[in-house]
Design an enzyme around this catalytic site. Structure first.
Site, PDB file in Angstrom:
ATOM      1  N   GLU A 100     -12.672  -2.488   9.551  1.00 30.93           N
ATOM      2  CA  GLU A 100     -13.391  -2.862   8.326  1.00 30.93           C
ATOM      3  C   GLU A 100     -14.886  -2.800   8.596  1.00 30.93           C
ATOM      4  O   GLU A 100     -15.337  -3.069   9.713  1.00 30.93           O
ATOM      5  CB  GLU A 100     -13.035  -4.284   7.930  1.00 30.93           C
ATOM      6  CG  GLU A 100     -11.578  -4.485   7.600  1.00 30.93           C
ATOM      7  CD  GLU A 100     -11.333  -5.884   7.062  1.00 30.93           C
ATOM      8  OE1 GLU A 100     -11.383  -6.051   5.844  1.00 30.93           O
ATOM      9  OE2 GLU A 100     -11.128  -6.805   7.880  1.00 30.93           O
TER      10      GLU A 100
ATOM     11  N   LYS B  14       0.847  -1.197   0.000  1.00 33.46           N
ATOM     12  CA  LYS B  14       0.000   0.000   0.000  1.00 33.46           C
ATOM     13  C   LYS B  14       0.881   1.246   0.000  1.00 33.46           C
ATOM     14  O   LYS B  14       1.880   1.308   0.714  1.00 33.46           O
ATOM     15  CB  LYS B  14      -0.931  -0.002   1.219  1.00 33.46           C
ATOM     16  CG  LYS B  14      -2.010  -1.099   1.130  1.00 33.46           C
ATOM     17  CD  LYS B  14      -2.991  -1.007   2.266  1.00 33.46           C
ATOM     18  CE  LYS B  14      -3.903  -2.214   2.334  1.00 33.46           C
ATOM     19  NZ  LYS B  14      -5.089  -2.138   1.488  1.00 33.46           N
TER      20      LYS B  14
ATOM     21  N   HIS C  98      -0.760  -8.276   8.838  1.00 35.38           N
ATOM     22  CA  HIS C  98      -0.871  -6.857   8.483  1.00 35.38           C
ATOM     23  C   HIS C  98      -0.547  -5.912   9.653  1.00 35.38           C
ATOM     24  O   HIS C  98       0.213  -4.964   9.504  1.00 35.38           O
ATOM     25  CB  HIS C  98      -2.276  -6.534   7.974  1.00 35.38           C
ATOM     26  CG  HIS C  98      -2.748  -7.427   6.869  1.00 35.38           C
ATOM     27  ND1 HIS C  98      -1.899  -7.931   5.910  1.00 35.38           N
ATOM     28  CD2 HIS C  98      -3.977  -7.919   6.553  1.00 35.38           C
ATOM     29  CE1 HIS C  98      -2.590  -8.674   5.058  1.00 35.38           C
ATOM     30  NE2 HIS C  98      -3.850  -8.690   5.437  1.00 35.38           N
TER      31      HIS C  98
ATOM     32  N   ASP D 278      -5.858 -13.902  11.046  1.00 35.39           N
ATOM     33  CA  ASP D 278      -6.159 -13.351   9.719  1.00 35.39           C
ATOM     34  C   ASP D 278      -5.529 -11.972   9.521  1.00 35.39           C
ATOM     35  O   ASP D 278      -5.088 -11.647   8.420  1.00 35.39           O
ATOM     36  CB  ASP D 278      -7.686 -13.254   9.552  1.00 35.39           C
ATOM     37  CG  ASP D 278      -8.097 -12.765   8.166  1.00 35.39           C
ATOM     38  OD1 ASP D 278      -7.603 -13.327   7.180  1.00 35.39           O
ATOM     39  OD2 ASP D 278      -8.896 -11.809   8.079  1.00 35.39           O
TER      40      ASP D 278
HETATM   41  C1  BG6 Z   1      -6.960  -9.890   4.107  1.00 35.57           C
HETATM   42  C2  BG6 Z   1      -7.816 -10.556   5.139  1.00 35.57           C
HETATM   43  O1  BG6 Z   1      -5.629 -10.276   4.230  1.00 35.57           O
HETATM   44  O2  BG6 Z   1      -7.050  -8.484   4.258  1.00 35.57           O
HETATM   45  C3  BG6 Z   1      -9.251 -10.087   5.040  1.00 35.57           C
HETATM   46  O3  BG6 Z   1      -7.761 -11.962   4.952  1.00 35.57           O
HETATM   47  C4  BG6 Z   1      -9.315  -8.580   5.080  1.00 35.57           C
HETATM   48  O4  BG6 Z   1     -10.048 -10.658   6.070  1.00 35.57           O
HETATM   49  C5  BG6 Z   1      -8.357  -7.963   4.084  1.00 35.57           C
HETATM   50  O5  BG6 Z   1     -10.658  -8.196   4.790  1.00 35.57           O
HETATM   51  C6  BG6 Z   1      -8.287  -6.463   4.261  1.00 35.57           C
HETATM   52  O6  BG6 Z   1      -7.511  -5.906   3.225  1.00 35.57           O
HETATM   53  P1  BG6 Z   1      -7.743  -4.411   2.745  1.00 35.57           P
HETATM   54  O7  BG6 Z   1      -6.684  -4.185   1.724  1.00 35.57           O
HETATM   55  O8  BG6 Z   1      -9.130  -4.349   2.198  1.00 35.57           O
HETATM   56  O9  BG6 Z   1      -7.578  -3.555   3.954  1.00 35.57           O
END
Ligand code: BG6
Length: 490
Positions: free
Chosen positions: A225, A191, A249, A244
Protein backbone atom coordinates in the site's frame (compact mmCIF):
# COMPACT_ATOMS: atom_id res chain seq x y z
CA UNK A 1 -11.79 -7.69 -28.62
CA UNK A 2 -13.96 -10.60 -27.52
CA UNK A 3 -17.47 -9.57 -26.62
CA UNK A 4 -18.60 -10.90 -23.28
CA UNK A 5 -22.01 -9.22 -23.30
CA UNK A 6 -23.69 -12.63 -23.53
CA UNK A 7 -22.44 -13.53 -20.05
CA UNK A 8 -25.08 -13.26 -17.31
CA UNK A 9 -24.31 -10.04 -15.50
CA UNK A 10 -25.83 -10.92 -12.17
CA UNK A 11 -27.88 -13.54 -10.42
CA UNK A 12 -31.23 -12.76 -8.83
CA UNK A 13 -31.17 -11.82 -5.17
CA UNK A 14 -34.24 -12.12 -2.94
CA UNK A 15 -35.72 -8.84 -1.74
CA UNK A 16 -34.18 -8.19 1.65
CA UNK A 17 -34.06 -5.76 4.53
CA UNK A 18 -30.56 -4.44 5.15
CA UNK A 19 -30.07 -2.89 8.56
CA UNK A 20 -26.78 -1.05 8.77
CA UNK A 21 -26.04 -0.41 12.43
CA UNK A 22 -23.55 2.43 12.54
CA UNK A 23 -25.08 3.46 9.22
CA UNK A 24 -23.67 7.00 9.19
CA UNK A 25 -20.10 5.85 9.87
CA UNK A 26 -17.12 5.74 7.57
CA UNK A 27 -17.42 2.12 6.40
CA UNK A 28 -21.10 2.56 5.65
CA UNK A 29 -20.59 5.70 3.57
CA UNK A 30 -17.41 4.59 1.83
CA UNK A 31 -18.16 0.96 1.11
CA UNK A 32 -21.55 -0.45 2.11
CA UNK A 33 -23.96 2.10 0.63
CA UNK A 34 -21.95 2.75 -2.56
CA UNK A 35 -21.93 -1.03 -3.13
CA UNK A 36 -25.70 -1.28 -2.55
CA UNK A 37 -26.20 1.65 -4.89
CA UNK A 38 -24.15 0.03 -7.66
CA UNK A 39 -26.10 -3.20 -7.26
CA UNK A 40 -29.29 -1.12 -7.48
CA UNK A 41 -28.04 0.48 -10.69
CA UNK A 42 -27.26 -3.04 -11.99
CA UNK A 43 -30.80 -4.18 -11.15
CA UNK A 44 -29.84 -6.66 -8.43
CA UNK A 45 -31.13 -4.55 -5.56
CA UNK A 46 -34.72 -3.92 -6.58
CA UNK A 47 -37.41 -1.52 -5.36
CA UNK A 48 -38.63 -4.27 -2.98
CA UNK A 49 -35.52 -3.91 -0.84
CA UNK A 50 -35.49 -1.77 2.28
CA UNK A 51 -32.29 -0.27 3.59
CA UNK A 52 -32.16 1.04 7.15
CA UNK A 53 -29.56 3.48 8.37
CA UNK A 54 -29.42 2.91 12.12
CA UNK A 55 -27.48 5.52 14.04
CA UNK A 56 -27.29 7.14 17.44
CA UNK A 57 -27.73 10.63 16.09
CA UNK A 58 -30.59 11.62 13.81
CA UNK A 59 -29.63 12.27 10.23
CA UNK A 60 -31.87 13.56 7.46
CA UNK A 61 -32.15 11.94 4.05
CA UNK A 62 -30.64 15.05 2.42
CA UNK A 63 -27.66 15.13 4.77
CA UNK A 64 -27.01 11.43 4.24
CA UNK A 65 -27.43 11.71 0.51
CA UNK A 66 -24.98 14.62 0.33
CA UNK A 67 -22.39 12.64 2.29
CA UNK A 68 -22.90 9.51 0.22
CA UNK A 69 -22.84 11.07 -3.26
CA UNK A 70 -19.05 11.67 -3.49
CA UNK A 71 -18.41 8.02 -2.66
CA UNK A 72 -20.70 6.90 -5.49
CA UNK A 73 -19.13 9.14 -8.12
CA UNK A 74 -16.43 6.72 -9.28
CA UNK A 75 -18.96 3.94 -9.84
CA UNK A 76 -21.27 6.34 -11.69
CA UNK A 77 -18.76 6.95 -14.46
CA UNK A 78 -20.35 5.95 -17.72
CA UNK A 79 -23.72 5.37 -16.02
CA UNK A 80 -26.68 6.89 -17.79
CA UNK A 81 -28.64 9.20 -15.44
CA UNK A 82 -26.37 8.47 -12.50
CA UNK A 83 -27.71 11.29 -10.30
CA UNK A 84 -31.32 10.35 -10.97
CA UNK A 85 -30.55 6.70 -10.21
CA UNK A 86 -28.95 7.72 -6.92
CA UNK A 87 -32.03 9.77 -6.04
CA UNK A 88 -34.29 6.76 -6.77
CA UNK A 89 -32.01 4.50 -4.74
CA UNK A 90 -32.26 6.89 -1.79
CA UNK A 91 -36.02 6.26 -1.77
CA UNK A 92 -35.27 2.76 -0.43
CA UNK A 93 -33.42 4.17 2.57
CA UNK A 94 -35.08 4.72 5.94
CA UNK A 95 -33.49 6.29 8.99
CA UNK A 96 -33.89 4.97 12.51
CA UNK A 97 -32.35 6.51 15.63
CA UNK A 98 -31.14 3.91 18.13
CA UNK A 99 -28.99 4.25 21.24
CA UNK A 100 -27.65 0.73 21.81
CA UNK A 101 -26.97 1.49 25.47
CA UNK A 102 -30.73 1.81 26.17
CA UNK A 103 -32.90 -1.24 26.85
CA UNK A 104 -35.72 -1.57 24.34
CA UNK A 105 -33.90 0.69 21.88
CA UNK A 106 -34.75 -1.49 18.88
CA UNK A 107 -38.53 -1.26 19.34
CA UNK A 108 -38.85 1.38 16.59
CA UNK A 109 -36.81 -0.75 14.21
CA UNK A 110 -38.93 -3.79 15.03
CA UNK A 111 -42.06 -1.82 14.08
CA UNK A 112 -40.61 -1.39 10.61
CA UNK A 113 -39.33 -4.93 10.24
CA UNK A 114 -41.78 -7.29 11.92
CA UNK A 115 -44.91 -6.50 9.87
CA UNK A 116 -43.07 -7.62 6.72
CA UNK A 117 -41.18 -10.48 8.39
CA UNK A 118 -41.28 -13.52 6.15
CA UNK A 119 -39.05 -16.59 6.18
CA UNK A 120 -38.13 -15.91 2.53
CA UNK A 121 -37.11 -12.30 3.14
CA UNK A 122 -33.68 -12.03 4.75
CA UNK A 123 -33.17 -9.42 7.46
CA UNK A 124 -29.48 -8.55 7.38
CA UNK A 125 -27.96 -6.85 10.41
CA UNK A 126 -24.64 -5.34 9.43
CA UNK A 127 -22.67 -4.35 12.53
CA UNK A 128 -20.65 -1.42 11.23
CA UNK A 129 -19.66 -0.48 14.78
CA UNK A 130 -16.82 -1.13 17.18
CA UNK A 131 -16.54 -4.80 18.21
CA UNK A 132 -16.94 -3.83 21.87
CA UNK A 133 -20.62 -3.16 21.03
CA UNK A 134 -21.23 -6.42 19.13
CA UNK A 135 -22.46 -8.34 22.14
CA UNK A 136 -24.89 -5.73 23.50
CA UNK A 137 -26.20 -5.02 19.99
CA UNK A 138 -26.98 -8.71 19.44
CA UNK A 139 -28.75 -8.78 22.81
CA UNK A 140 -30.88 -5.79 21.76
CA UNK A 141 -31.70 -7.44 18.44
CA UNK A 142 -32.85 -10.55 20.29
CA UNK A 143 -34.85 -8.59 22.89
CA UNK A 144 -36.75 -6.88 20.07
CA UNK A 145 -37.72 -10.29 18.65
CA UNK A 146 -35.57 -9.72 15.58
CA UNK A 147 -33.24 -12.72 15.90
CA UNK A 148 -35.43 -14.70 13.53
CA UNK A 149 -34.45 -17.74 11.44
CA UNK A 150 -34.22 -15.48 8.36
CA UNK A 151 -32.00 -12.95 10.19
CA UNK A 152 -28.31 -12.74 9.27
CA UNK A 153 -25.49 -11.03 11.07
CA UNK A 154 -22.55 -9.40 9.30
CA UNK A 155 -19.36 -8.53 11.15
CA UNK A 156 -16.02 -7.14 10.08
CA UNK A 157 -12.58 -7.48 11.51
CA UNK A 158 -11.05 -6.86 13.98
CA UNK A 159 -12.75 -9.91 15.43
CA UNK A 160 -10.55 -9.93 18.50
CA UNK A 161 -6.89 -9.20 19.09
CA UNK A 162 -5.87 -12.78 19.68
CA UNK A 163 -7.26 -16.30 19.83
CA UNK A 164 -8.85 -15.87 23.27
CA UNK A 165 -10.60 -12.58 22.52
CA UNK A 166 -11.76 -13.80 19.09
CA UNK A 167 -13.26 -16.85 20.77
CA UNK A 168 -14.96 -14.66 23.40
CA UNK A 169 -16.51 -12.28 20.83
CA UNK A 170 -17.72 -15.16 18.73
CA UNK A 171 -19.17 -16.95 21.74
CA UNK A 172 -21.30 -13.86 22.31
CA UNK A 173 -22.51 -13.81 18.71
CA UNK A 174 -23.20 -17.54 18.80
CA UNK A 175 -25.31 -17.19 21.93
CA UNK A 176 -27.89 -15.40 19.73
CA UNK A 177 -27.22 -16.47 16.14
CA UNK A 178 -26.20 -19.78 14.60
CA UNK A 179 -22.95 -20.12 12.64
CA UNK A 180 -24.95 -20.39 9.41
CA UNK A 181 -26.42 -16.94 10.11
CA UNK A 182 -23.06 -15.24 10.71
CA UNK A 183 -21.13 -13.63 7.83
CA UNK A 184 -17.58 -12.64 8.79
CA UNK A 185 -16.28 -10.34 6.12
CA UNK A 186 -12.77 -10.45 4.76
CA UNK A 187 -13.21 -8.09 1.84
CA UNK A 188 -10.23 -9.59 -0.01
CA UNK A 189 -12.34 -12.66 -0.69
CA UNK A 190 -14.82 -10.47 -2.57
CA UNK A 191 -12.20 -9.14 -4.95
CA UNK A 192 -12.70 -10.38 -8.51
CA UNK A 193 -9.16 -11.62 -9.02
CA UNK A 194 -9.15 -13.46 -5.73
CA UNK A 195 -12.19 -15.43 -6.86
CA UNK A 196 -10.58 -15.83 -10.22
CA UNK A 197 -7.74 -17.64 -8.53
CA UNK A 198 -10.19 -20.45 -7.78
CA UNK A 199 -11.39 -20.42 -11.40
CA UNK A 200 -7.81 -20.48 -12.63
CA UNK A 201 -6.90 -23.42 -10.45
CA UNK A 202 -10.06 -25.48 -10.55
CA UNK A 203 -11.64 -24.69 -13.91
CA UNK A 204 -8.44 -25.37 -15.86
CA UNK A 205 -6.34 -28.47 -15.95
CA UNK A 206 -3.00 -27.03 -17.02
CA UNK A 207 -2.06 -25.25 -13.81
CA UNK A 208 -3.40 -27.72 -11.30
CA UNK A 209 -1.26 -30.47 -12.82
CA UNK A 210 1.87 -28.43 -12.02
CA UNK A 211 0.63 -26.96 -8.75
CA UNK A 212 2.88 -28.81 -6.33
CA UNK A 213 6.41 -29.15 -5.01
CA UNK A 214 7.60 -31.10 -8.05
CA UNK A 215 7.16 -28.05 -10.26
CA UNK A 216 6.89 -24.98 -8.06
CA UNK A 217 10.02 -23.40 -6.62
CA UNK A 218 8.39 -20.82 -4.38
CA UNK A 219 5.44 -18.47 -4.06
CA UNK A 220 5.48 -14.75 -3.23
CA UNK A 221 2.45 -12.83 -2.02
CA UNK A 222 2.74 -9.06 -1.80
CA UNK A 223 0.07 -6.66 -0.60
CA UNK A 224 1.71 -3.26 -0.89
CA UNK A 225 0.00 0.00 0.00
CA UNK A 226 1.15 3.56 -0.57
CA UNK A 227 -1.10 5.00 2.13
CA UNK A 228 -0.02 5.39 5.73
CA UNK A 229 -2.24 4.96 8.77
CA UNK A 230 -4.06 8.24 8.10
CA UNK A 231 -6.79 8.95 10.62
CA UNK A 232 -6.80 5.39 11.96
CA UNK A 233 -3.67 5.81 14.08
CA UNK A 234 -5.38 4.96 17.37
CA UNK A 235 -6.70 1.65 16.00
CA UNK A 236 -3.62 0.81 13.97
CA UNK A 237 -1.12 1.40 16.73
CA UNK A 238 -2.89 -1.30 18.76
CA UNK A 239 -2.98 -3.79 15.89
CA UNK A 240 -0.07 -3.31 13.48
CA UNK A 241 0.39 -5.01 10.12
CA UNK A 242 0.38 -8.52 11.58
CA UNK A 243 -3.11 -8.27 13.00
CA UNK A 244 -4.51 -5.73 10.54
CA UNK A 245 -3.49 -7.46 7.30
CA UNK A 246 -1.62 -10.72 7.81
CA UNK A 247 -4.06 -12.49 10.13
CA UNK A 248 -6.83 -12.10 7.59
CA UNK A 249 -6.19 -10.87 4.03
CA UNK A 250 -2.75 -12.39 3.43
CA UNK A 251 -3.52 -15.73 5.05
CA UNK A 252 -6.73 -15.95 3.04
CA UNK A 253 -4.81 -15.36 -0.19
CA UNK A 254 -2.30 -17.99 0.81
CA UNK A 255 -5.10 -20.47 1.55
CA UNK A 256 -6.59 -20.01 -1.90
CA UNK A 257 -3.21 -20.59 -3.55
CA UNK A 258 -2.40 -23.63 -1.42
CA UNK A 259 -5.71 -25.40 -0.80
CA UNK A 260 -6.60 -28.80 -2.22
CA UNK A 261 -9.40 -28.82 -4.80
CA UNK A 262 -12.69 -29.01 -2.94
CA UNK A 263 -15.08 -31.63 -4.32
CA UNK A 264 -17.78 -28.97 -4.75
CA UNK A 265 -17.70 -25.20 -4.88
CA UNK A 266 -19.78 -24.67 -1.80
CA UNK A 267 -19.24 -22.91 1.50
CA UNK A 268 -18.40 -25.87 3.65
CA UNK A 269 -16.13 -27.65 1.23
CA UNK A 270 -14.16 -24.54 0.28
CA UNK A 271 -13.78 -23.54 3.91
CA UNK A 272 -12.80 -27.07 4.98
CA UNK A 273 -9.93 -26.97 2.50
CA UNK A 274 -8.77 -23.50 3.56
CA UNK A 275 -8.83 -24.60 7.18
CA UNK A 276 -6.60 -27.58 6.34
CA UNK A 277 -4.01 -25.21 4.89
CA UNK A 278 -4.01 -23.03 8.00
CA UNK A 279 -3.60 -26.12 10.14
CA UNK A 280 -0.67 -27.33 8.04
CA UNK A 281 1.39 -24.14 8.26
CA UNK A 282 4.51 -24.79 10.29
CA UNK A 283 5.03 -22.73 13.43
CA UNK A 284 6.99 -19.66 12.48
CA UNK A 285 10.51 -19.16 13.81
CA UNK A 286 11.89 -15.70 14.78
CA UNK A 287 14.36 -15.93 11.86
CA UNK A 288 11.52 -16.18 9.39
CA UNK A 289 9.92 -12.87 10.17
CA UNK A 290 11.00 -9.35 9.25
CA UNK A 291 9.30 -6.27 10.71
CA UNK A 292 9.51 -2.68 9.59
CA UNK A 293 8.08 0.71 10.40
CA UNK A 294 7.94 3.66 8.03
CA UNK A 295 9.97 6.61 9.15
CA UNK A 296 7.22 9.14 9.91
CA UNK A 297 5.05 6.65 11.74
CA UNK A 298 5.92 7.59 15.32
CA UNK A 299 5.38 11.24 14.45
CA UNK A 300 1.99 10.43 12.90
CA UNK A 301 0.75 8.42 15.87
CA UNK A 302 2.13 11.01 18.24
CA UNK A 303 4.26 8.73 20.41
CA UNK A 304 7.32 6.53 20.16
CA UNK A 305 5.94 3.22 19.01
CA UNK A 306 7.25 -0.20 18.08
CA UNK A 307 4.16 -1.15 16.08
CA UNK A 308 5.08 -2.71 12.74
CA UNK A 309 3.74 -1.13 9.55
CA UNK A 310 5.48 -3.79 7.45
CA UNK A 311 5.74 -7.51 7.94
CA UNK A 312 7.41 -10.13 5.78
CA UNK A 313 7.41 -13.84 6.51
CA UNK A 314 8.63 -17.11 5.18
CA UNK A 315 5.99 -19.77 5.65
CA UNK A 316 6.21 -23.50 5.11
CA UNK A 317 3.24 -25.77 4.64
CA UNK A 318 3.73 -29.25 5.98
CA UNK A 319 1.83 -31.47 3.60
CA UNK A 320 2.60 -33.64 0.57
CA UNK A 321 1.76 -30.99 -1.99
CA UNK A 322 3.86 -28.19 -0.53
CA UNK A 323 6.68 -29.77 1.48
CA UNK A 324 9.83 -27.74 0.81
CA UNK A 325 8.14 -24.89 -1.10
CA UNK A 326 8.54 -21.58 0.73
CA UNK A 327 5.72 -19.06 0.66
CA UNK A 328 7.11 -15.57 1.16
CA UNK A 329 4.42 -13.07 2.13
CA UNK A 330 4.74 -9.37 2.84
CA UNK A 331 2.56 -6.37 3.38
CA UNK A 332 3.32 -2.80 4.30
CA UNK A 333 2.11 0.75 4.36
CA UNK A 334 3.76 3.73 2.65
CA UNK A 335 5.55 1.51 0.18
CA UNK A 336 6.62 2.57 -3.28
CA UNK A 337 3.61 1.17 -5.09
CA UNK A 338 0.03 0.18 -4.42
CA UNK A 339 -0.27 -3.34 -5.75
CA UNK A 340 -1.29 -6.79 -4.60
CA UNK A 341 0.25 -9.68 -6.42
CA UNK A 342 0.72 -13.41 -6.13
CA UNK A 343 3.73 -14.74 -8.01
CA UNK A 344 4.22 -18.45 -8.51
CA UNK A 345 7.76 -19.25 -9.68
CA UNK A 346 8.19 -22.62 -11.31
CA UNK A 347 11.31 -24.77 -11.05
CA UNK A 348 13.95 -24.89 -13.74
CA UNK A 349 13.73 -27.53 -16.46
CA UNK A 350 15.15 -30.92 -15.47
CA UNK A 351 17.53 -30.73 -18.44
CA UNK A 352 18.52 -27.86 -20.73
CA UNK A 353 18.89 -28.91 -24.36
CA UNK A 354 20.03 -25.44 -25.42
CA UNK A 355 23.01 -25.11 -23.16
CA UNK A 356 26.52 -25.79 -24.39
CA UNK A 357 25.76 -25.95 -28.09
CA UNK A 358 27.91 -22.91 -28.69
CA UNK A 359 25.25 -20.97 -30.57
CA UNK A 360 22.78 -20.50 -27.78
CA UNK A 361 22.43 -17.36 -25.76
CA UNK A 362 20.60 -18.24 -22.57
CA UNK A 363 21.58 -15.26 -20.45
CA UNK A 364 18.13 -13.69 -20.70
CA UNK A 365 16.28 -16.74 -19.53
CA UNK A 366 14.03 -16.47 -16.53
CA UNK A 367 12.01 -19.20 -14.87
CA UNK A 368 8.38 -19.68 -15.81
CA UNK A 369 6.25 -17.52 -13.59
CA UNK A 370 2.56 -17.03 -13.13
CA UNK A 371 1.78 -13.53 -11.89
CA UNK A 372 -1.69 -13.00 -10.54
CA UNK A 373 -2.36 -9.31 -10.21
CA UNK A 374 -5.05 -8.88 -7.56
CA UNK A 375 -5.19 -5.09 -7.81
CA UNK A 376 -5.04 -2.61 -9.40
CA UNK A 377 -5.06 -3.50 -13.14
CA UNK A 378 -6.34 -6.96 -12.38
CA UNK A 379 -5.06 -9.74 -14.56
CA UNK A 380 -2.75 -12.66 -15.15
CA UNK A 381 0.67 -12.84 -16.73
CA UNK A 382 2.45 -16.02 -17.62
CA UNK A 383 6.18 -15.56 -18.15
CA UNK A 384 7.59 -17.88 -20.78
CA UNK A 385 10.87 -18.25 -22.60
CA UNK A 386 10.72 -17.80 -26.37
CA UNK A 387 13.08 -17.76 -29.30
CA UNK A 388 14.19 -14.40 -30.53
CA UNK A 389 13.27 -14.17 -34.21
CA UNK A 390 16.08 -14.40 -36.72
CA UNK A 391 18.72 -16.82 -37.97
CA UNK A 392 22.19 -17.42 -36.59
CA UNK A 393 21.73 -19.19 -33.32
CA UNK A 394 19.08 -19.97 -30.79
CA UNK A 395 18.71 -16.80 -28.78
CA UNK A 396 16.17 -17.08 -26.01
CA UNK A 397 14.36 -14.22 -24.37
CA UNK A 398 11.62 -13.79 -21.78
CA UNK A 399 8.14 -13.11 -23.13
CA UNK A 400 4.74 -13.08 -21.52
CA UNK A 401 1.14 -14.02 -22.10
CA UNK A 402 -0.85 -11.19 -20.68
CA UNK A 403 -4.52 -11.33 -19.72
CA UNK A 404 -5.79 -8.02 -18.45
CA UNK A 405 -9.28 -8.49 -17.04
CA UNK A 406 -10.13 -4.81 -17.55
CA UNK A 407 -9.37 -5.00 -21.27
CA UNK A 408 -10.70 -8.49 -21.84
CA UNK A 409 -14.06 -7.99 -20.23
CA UNK A 410 -14.29 -4.34 -21.19
CA UNK A 411 -16.45 -3.46 -18.23
CA UNK A 412 -16.13 -2.14 -14.72
CA UNK A 413 -15.02 -4.87 -12.32
CA UNK A 414 -17.37 -4.83 -9.32
CA UNK A 415 -16.02 -3.78 -5.94
CA UNK A 416 -15.56 -6.54 -3.37
CA UNK A 417 -18.45 -5.30 -1.24
CA UNK A 418 -20.91 -5.51 -4.13
CA UNK A 419 -20.36 -9.24 -4.45
CA UNK A 420 -20.24 -9.88 -0.72
CA UNK A 421 -23.43 -7.95 0.09
CA UNK A 422 -25.36 -9.86 -2.57
CA UNK A 423 -23.98 -13.20 -1.36
CA UNK A 424 -25.29 -12.46 2.12
CA UNK A 425 -28.81 -11.92 0.79
CA UNK A 426 -28.50 -15.12 -1.23
CA UNK A 427 -27.33 -17.02 1.84
CA UNK A 428 -24.01 -18.02 0.29
CA UNK A 429 -21.22 -18.19 2.88
CA UNK A 430 -18.45 -19.41 0.55
CA UNK A 431 -16.57 -16.09 0.61
CA UNK A 432 -16.96 -15.52 4.35
CA UNK A 433 -14.77 -16.82 7.12
CA UNK A 434 -16.01 -19.63 9.29
CA UNK A 435 -15.19 -19.44 12.98
CA UNK A 436 -12.74 -22.34 12.89
CA UNK A 437 -10.76 -20.57 10.14
CA UNK A 438 -10.60 -17.36 12.14
CA UNK A 439 -9.41 -19.23 15.20
CA UNK A 440 -6.83 -21.27 13.27
CA UNK A 441 -5.44 -18.03 11.85
CA UNK A 442 -5.15 -16.57 15.35
CA UNK A 443 -3.39 -19.69 16.58
CA UNK A 444 -0.73 -19.02 14.00
CA UNK A 445 -0.60 -15.30 14.64
CA UNK A 446 -0.53 -15.21 18.45
CA UNK A 447 3.13 -16.37 18.67
CA UNK A 448 4.10 -13.83 15.98
CA UNK A 449 2.53 -11.02 17.93
CA UNK A 450 4.47 -12.17 20.99
CA UNK A 451 7.70 -12.17 18.94
CA UNK A 452 6.91 -8.73 17.52
CA UNK A 453 6.32 -7.37 21.02
CA UNK A 454 9.90 -8.27 21.92
CA UNK A 455 11.51 -6.74 18.86
CA UNK A 456 12.03 -3.30 17.37
CA UNK A 457 11.00 -2.92 13.74
CA UNK A 458 13.54 -1.74 11.18
CA UNK A 459 12.82 1.80 9.98
CA UNK A 460 12.24 2.19 6.25
CA UNK A 461 11.84 5.23 4.07
CA UNK A 462 8.36 5.94 2.71
CA UNK A 463 8.17 5.19 -0.98
CA UNK A 464 10.60 2.26 -0.82
CA UNK A 465 9.61 -1.40 -0.71
CA UNK A 466 10.34 -1.71 3.01
CA UNK A 467 13.34 -3.23 4.77
CA UNK A 468 15.95 -5.12 2.74
CA UNK A 469 15.61 -8.58 1.26
CA UNK A 470 17.39 -10.47 4.06
CA UNK A 471 14.60 -13.00 4.41
CA UNK A 472 14.95 -14.08 0.79
CA UNK A 473 18.60 -13.39 0.04
CA UNK A 474 19.69 -16.08 2.47
CA UNK A 475 17.66 -18.50 0.28
CA UNK A 476 19.29 -17.04 -2.88
CA UNK A 477 16.06 -15.39 -3.90
CA UNK A 478 14.76 -11.86 -4.00
CA UNK A 479 11.46 -10.09 -3.81
CA UNK A 480 9.84 -9.61 -7.20
CA UNK A 481 8.38 -6.15 -6.95
CA UNK A 482 5.05 -5.57 -8.66
CA UNK A 483 5.28 -3.73 -11.94
CA UNK A 484 4.11 -0.15 -11.76
CA UNK A 485 1.25 -0.06 -14.23
CA UNK A 486 -0.02 3.35 -13.20
CA UNK A 487 0.27 4.82 -16.67
CA UNK A 488 -0.94 1.79 -18.50
CA UNK A 489 -4.58 1.38 -19.44
CA UNK A 490 -6.48 -0.52 -16.80
C1 BG6 B 1 -8.18 -3.20 5.61
C2 BG6 B 1 -7.09 -2.75 6.53
O1 BG6 B 1 -8.73 -4.40 6.03
O2 BG6 B 1 -7.65 -3.36 4.31
C3 BG6 B 1 -6.44 -1.47 6.04
O3 BG6 B 1 -7.63 -2.54 7.83
C4 BG6 B 1 -6.00 -1.63 4.60
O4 BG6 B 1 -5.35 -1.09 6.87
C5 BG6 B 1 -7.12 -2.18 3.74
O5 BG6 B 1 -5.59 -0.35 4.14
C6 BG6 B 1 -6.61 -2.51 2.35
O6 BG6 B 1 -7.70 -2.87 1.53
P1 BG6 B 1 -7.64 -2.66 -0.04
O7 BG6 B 1 -8.92 -3.23 -0.53
O8 BG6 B 1 -7.51 -1.19 -0.27
O9 BG6 B 1 -6.44 -3.41 -0.51
Amino acid sequence: MTEYAHLPQSAAVPPSDYVIIGGTGDLSLRKIFPALFLRYAAGQVTDDFRLFVVSRQAVSRDEFSAKLAPHCKAGMEGMKDGDATLAQFMELVEFVCVDISEAGCMAGLAEHLLPQADPGRPIIFYLSITPSLFSSTCQRIAEAGLALPQSRLVVEKPLGKDHASAQAINDELLSIFEEKQIYRIDHYLGKETVQNLMALRFANVIFEALWNNSYIDHVQITVAETVGVGNRAAYYDQYGAIRDMLQNHLLQLLCLVAMEPPARFNADQVRNEKLRVLQAIRHIQPDDIRLGQYQDYAYEVGNPSTTETYVALKLLIDNWRWAGVPFYVRTGKKLGIRASEIIVTFKDRPHDIFAKNGITDTKNEIPNRLIIRVQPHEGLRLMLTSKEPGPGGMRLFPSELNLSFGETFNQRLPEAYERLLMDIARGNQTLFMRLDEVLAAWELIDPLVAMAAKSVPVLYRSGTMGPDDALLSRDDRKWLDPKDETDEPG
